[in-house]
Scaffold this active site. Sequence first.
Site, PDB file in Angstrom:
ATOM      1  N   LYS A  54      18.761  63.338  33.901  1.00 20.95           N
ATOM      2  CA  LYS A  54      18.960  61.895  33.685  1.00 20.95           C
ATOM      3  C   LYS A  54      17.578  61.341  33.342  1.00 20.95           C
ATOM      4  O   LYS A  54      16.734  61.159  34.219  1.00 20.95           O
ATOM      5  CB  LYS A  54      19.494  61.282  34.967  1.00 20.95           C
ATOM      6  CG  LYS A  54      20.008  59.855  35.028  1.00 20.95           C
ATOM      7  CD  LYS A  54      19.503  58.836  34.097  1.00 20.95           C
ATOM      8  CE  LYS A  54      18.762  57.696  34.763  1.00 20.95           C
ATOM      9  NZ  LYS A  54      18.028  56.862  33.813  1.00 20.95           N
TER      10      LYS A  54
ATOM     11  N   GLU B 140       9.636  63.488  44.996  1.00 17.79           N
ATOM     12  CA  GLU B 140       8.209  63.178  44.899  1.00 17.79           C
ATOM     13  C   GLU B 140       8.127  61.690  44.589  1.00 17.79           C
ATOM     14  O   GLU B 140       8.523  61.247  43.518  1.00 17.79           O
ATOM     15  CB  GLU B 140       7.559  64.000  43.782  1.00 17.79           C
ATOM     16  CG  GLU B 140       7.569  65.503  44.032  1.00 17.79           C
ATOM     17  CD  GLU B 140       6.721  65.939  45.208  1.00 17.79           C
ATOM     18  OE1 GLU B 140       5.806  65.188  45.605  1.00 17.79           O
ATOM     19  OE2 GLU B 140       6.981  67.026  45.741  1.00 17.79           O
TER      20      GLU B 140
ATOM     21  N   ASN C 188       6.542  57.669  33.920  1.00 18.85           N
ATOM     22  CA  ASN C 188       5.132  57.887  33.581  1.00 18.85           C
ATOM     23  C   ASN C 188       4.820  59.294  33.078  1.00 18.85           C
ATOM     24  O   ASN C 188       3.822  59.501  32.410  1.00 18.85           O
ATOM     25  CB  ASN C 188       4.215  57.495  34.752  1.00 18.85           C
ATOM     26  CG  ASN C 188       4.441  58.328  35.982  1.00 18.85           C
ATOM     27  OD1 ASN C 188       5.475  58.994  36.105  1.00 18.85           O
ATOM     28  ND2 ASN C 188       3.502  58.300  36.903  1.00 18.85           N
ATOM     29  N   TYR C 189       5.685  60.253  33.399  1.00 13.45           N
ATOM     30  CA  TYR C 189       5.570  61.603  32.828  1.00 13.45           C
ATOM     31  C   TYR C 189       6.981  62.072  32.466  1.00 13.45           C
ATOM     32  O   TYR C 189       7.489  63.010  33.081  1.00 13.45           O
ATOM     33  CB  TYR C 189       4.964  62.578  33.833  1.00 13.45           C
ATOM     34  CG  TYR C 189       3.469  62.497  34.013  1.00 13.45           C
ATOM     35  CD1 TYR C 189       2.612  63.181  33.139  1.00 13.45           C
ATOM     36  CD2 TYR C 189       2.904  61.778  35.054  1.00 13.45           C
ATOM     37  CE1 TYR C 189       1.236  63.134  33.315  1.00 13.45           C
ATOM     38  CE2 TYR C 189       1.537  61.725  35.234  1.00 13.45           C
ATOM     39  CZ  TYR C 189       0.703  62.402  34.367  1.00 13.45           C
ATOM     40  OH  TYR C 189      -0.665  62.364  34.544  1.00 13.45           O
TER      41      TYR C 189
ATOM     42  N   CYS D  60       1.183  58.475  40.229  1.00  9.61           N
ATOM     43  CA  CYS D  60       1.423  58.491  41.668  1.00  9.61           C
ATOM     44  C   CYS D  60       0.142  58.882  42.393  1.00  9.61           C
ATOM     45  O   CYS D  60      -0.122  58.433  43.498  1.00  9.61           O
ATOM     46  CB  CYS D  60       2.547  59.460  41.995  1.00  9.61           C
ATOM     47  SG  CYS D  60       2.221  61.128  41.434  1.00  9.61           S
ATOM     48  N   THR D  61      -0.679  59.711  41.731  1.00 21.31           N
ATOM     49  CA  THR D  61      -1.904  60.210  42.338  1.00 21.31           C
ATOM     50  C   THR D  61      -3.127  59.354  42.017  1.00 21.31           C
ATOM     51  O   THR D  61      -4.252  59.793  42.238  1.00 21.31           O
ATOM     52  CB  THR D  61      -2.184  61.641  41.850  1.00 21.31           C
ATOM     53  OG1 THR D  61      -2.016  61.642  40.430  1.00 21.31           O
ATOM     54  CG2 THR D  61      -1.265  62.659  42.464  1.00 21.31           C
TER      55      THR D  61
ATOM     56  N   ASP E 262      23.862  56.255  40.913  1.00 22.12           N
ATOM     57  CA  ASP E 262      24.603  56.612  42.135  1.00 22.12           C
ATOM     58  C   ASP E 262      25.728  57.595  41.830  1.00 22.12           C
ATOM     59  O   ASP E 262      25.997  58.513  42.606  1.00 22.12           O
ATOM     60  CB  ASP E 262      25.193  55.354  42.787  1.00 22.12           C
ATOM     61  CG  ASP E 262      24.110  54.519  43.468  1.00 22.12           C
ATOM     62  OD1 ASP E 262      22.949  54.982  43.497  1.00 22.12           O
ATOM     63  OD2 ASP E 262      24.424  53.418  43.952  1.00 22.12           O
TER      64      ASP E 262
ATOM     65  N   THR F 211      14.782  55.339  31.606  1.00 23.57           N
ATOM     66  CA  THR F 211      15.061  54.495  30.436  1.00 23.57           C
ATOM     67  C   THR F 211      13.795  54.364  29.585  1.00 23.57           C
ATOM     68  O   THR F 211      13.825  54.640  28.384  1.00 23.57           O
ATOM     69  CB  THR F 211      15.577  53.119  30.895  1.00 23.57           C
ATOM     70  OG1 THR F 211      16.811  53.341  31.588  1.00 23.57           O
ATOM     71  CG2 THR F 211      15.828  52.198  29.722  1.00 23.57           C
TER      72      THR F 211
ATOM     73  N   GLY G 157       9.936  56.126  42.425  1.00 25.21           N
ATOM     74  CA  GLY G 157       9.452  55.257  43.486  1.00 25.21           C
ATOM     75  C   GLY G 157      10.452  55.094  44.620  1.00 25.21           C
ATOM     76  O   GLY G 157      11.084  56.060  45.063  1.00 25.21           O
TER      77      GLY G 157
ATOM     78  N   ARG H 188       0.501  70.357  28.058  1.00 23.39           N
ATOM     79  CA  ARG H 188       0.487  70.762  29.473  1.00 23.39           C
ATOM     80  C   ARG H 188       1.896  71.223  29.883  1.00 23.39           C
ATOM     81  O   ARG H 188       2.047  72.176  30.653  1.00 23.39           O
ATOM     82  CB  ARG H 188       0.043  69.559  30.306  1.00 23.39           C
ATOM     83  CG  ARG H 188       0.172  69.695  31.784  1.00 23.39           C
ATOM     84  CD  ARG H 188      -0.251  68.385  32.466  1.00 23.39           C
ATOM     85  NE  ARG H 188      -0.101  68.457  33.902  1.00 23.39           N
ATOM     86  CZ  ARG H 188      -0.421  67.459  34.736  1.00 23.39           C
ATOM     87  NH1 ARG H 188      -0.923  66.339  34.269  1.00 23.39           N
ATOM     88  NH2 ARG H 188      -0.242  67.579  36.038  1.00 23.39           N
TER      89      ARG H 188
END
Length: 631
Positions: A327, A399, A304-305, A433-434, A365, A330, A381, A251
């Site tokens: 970045k 997002e 997650n992606y 997230c969806t 940061d 982890t 998140g 994808r």
Amino acid sequence: MLPSRRAVAAASIASIASIATKKFDETLKKDFLVSMDDVIKNPFGALANDVETRLGQSYGFRPARFFVARPLSIVKRRRERRADARTTTATTASTRARIARTLARARSATLATRDARGVVASAPPDEGRARRMSTARFYDDVRDATTRAMRYSVDGTWRTSASGSTCEALNPSKANAPANRFQACTTSEVDEVFAKAREAQRTWQRTPLHARAALLHRAATLMRENAGEMAEALVLEVAKGAKDARVEVERSADLIDYTAEEGVRLLGEGKLLMSDSFPGNDRTKLCMASKVPVGIILCIPPFNYPVNLCVSKIAPALIAGNTVVVKPPTQGCTATLHMIQCFLKAGFPAGTVQAVTGRGGEIGDYLTTHPEVNAISFTGGETGIRVAQKAGMVALQTELGGKDACIVLPDADLDLAAKSIVKGGFSYSGQRCTAVKLVAVFEEVADELLSKVNAQIAKMTVGQPEDDATITAVVSKSSADFIQSLVVDAESKGARLCQEWRREDNLIWPLLIDNVTHDMKICWEEPFGPVLPVVRVKSDAEALELVNKSRFGLQGCVFTKDIDRAIQMADAMETGTVQINGPPARGPDHFPFQGVKDSGIGSQGITNSINVMTKVKSTVINLSKPSYTVA
Ligand code: NAP
Ligand code: G3H
């Protein structure tokens, strides 16, 4: 002779098939092809069929197709060959040549199809084949040969940090055993990366658009060709099911190709404005407005992606003439670094694509407040809210989390709704997230809907990502602990667990929680795991109140056969997207994708991301006489 050779062939095929179904490694695929010579020596088409089926099921790779399609002719030829044992060596050689010819034809057909669609034009078939053969160790230099820790990418090379420290990704499926180590980059290494990105950007923005697009296509091709190890890293570090891991890579390659195509059109045009359309002016001013790059884009994807939600940032940034500093998360870091390697190997100039590694809590940061950053594209998140609060005068695309509700009205197709709830709520163990994170169902159809959902949950497999279990371990122990705390809270306040609560390390069995009320944390929090709360409602207004009271506003969905009512509900839902009669989802990846409230700032989707990563520049020509062009 024959029985023992038969036994040897059978054992070797069984062993190849069993290893191959567990591994994605390109090298193994190559070895497998060589081993197919041995298969051809055996007359048992059924066995070969089994091999093909298992490989096909595992990752859609069907090297034996041409062979299996003609087992009888091969059996016949094999019998002829047996008549003259001395011809065996020569026959094997000719079989090898035939395999090579067949594969070359298949590859060239694939590439020709792409060429005809104008999708991929970079690698002629022979070059592609040669490269494939020579890329068995494609990712070798990403890892430090001595320490085996992954390296960070600076100025077109891979380097070990001077810090001497590393951080670690764990294997969520194996009781959080160590999986891979990464460099903990220092602040001066970060500074160097940004300096190189700035230097490179000056040249990159003047590189012809068609040349930028060609490099993106090349990177996409390399990703497809080297998908195996990248997908394997997703299985290892984020417990993504093997098939889903492969899909994420594919994808992502498609997303890159599409971005290159969209970019050449979108960025290849500007606007010409004439002054006389505004009162008080004649046509003495001509304004040329064009889209120019923002500069350096800091790209921070989530676990997650780690591939797809990274290319969705870097491909639009690069086509628009920006350079990127990534970045990686982890958990999932290895796959992100593999993806970066595809860009480097594709020939992106030094400094255009770089990656610094280290824990977000340690270097995050420093990165997000770095003076060289011109835009931040962040997916994740709560961290994203803090990033937005700290970021200075830079463009932002964030997002973030979601609490996507699925509203089921009394006239809904309940089979469709149940299927969508299961897919939406439990795929990738609810770590999207969806994901559907709340069901709001009308009381009169609640029992019927829930029994359909529960019947499907009963069929789910729970286990290892390598085995493509539907439910796999959640990403970390702390995530599993948090999910458990939400379930305990709900149960203590009167919710009904439709399945028995079960957890082993990070692995949580799928759970539907009925009779959830507003006082329970799970009604509002994002579990990011395979547990799904259900609230029974009596009216459209009550369902809408649930959706709109949430601090999130990513997506939502509504199931009904009444399109007018669906549109009324969609209009009233305070979310970035509403799906009618389907589960929430980001894709297809060119669709606009955005959240409101705590779900994010700005919009994603290929076109929107290109727009976020450019700004408008106007050049105004002031004429001494009005100019009215006529034809
Ligand atoms: P996360 O903890 O917010 O981490 C996201 C990224 O931020 C990681 O790369 C992380 O690096 C990095 N990070 C951590 N601290 C940072 C800091 N101080 N400054 C800058 N970056 C920092 O999120 P996650 O656990 O990976 O993903 C799960 C969350 O993401 C869920 O809430 C989910 O809903 C949301 N999500 C949203 C979308 C969307 O499109 N709306 C998509 C996917 C996920 P480390 O890993 O090194 O800490
Ligand atoms: O996790 C957040 C992703 O943006 C969701 O993407 O809907 O394709 O799974 P997806």
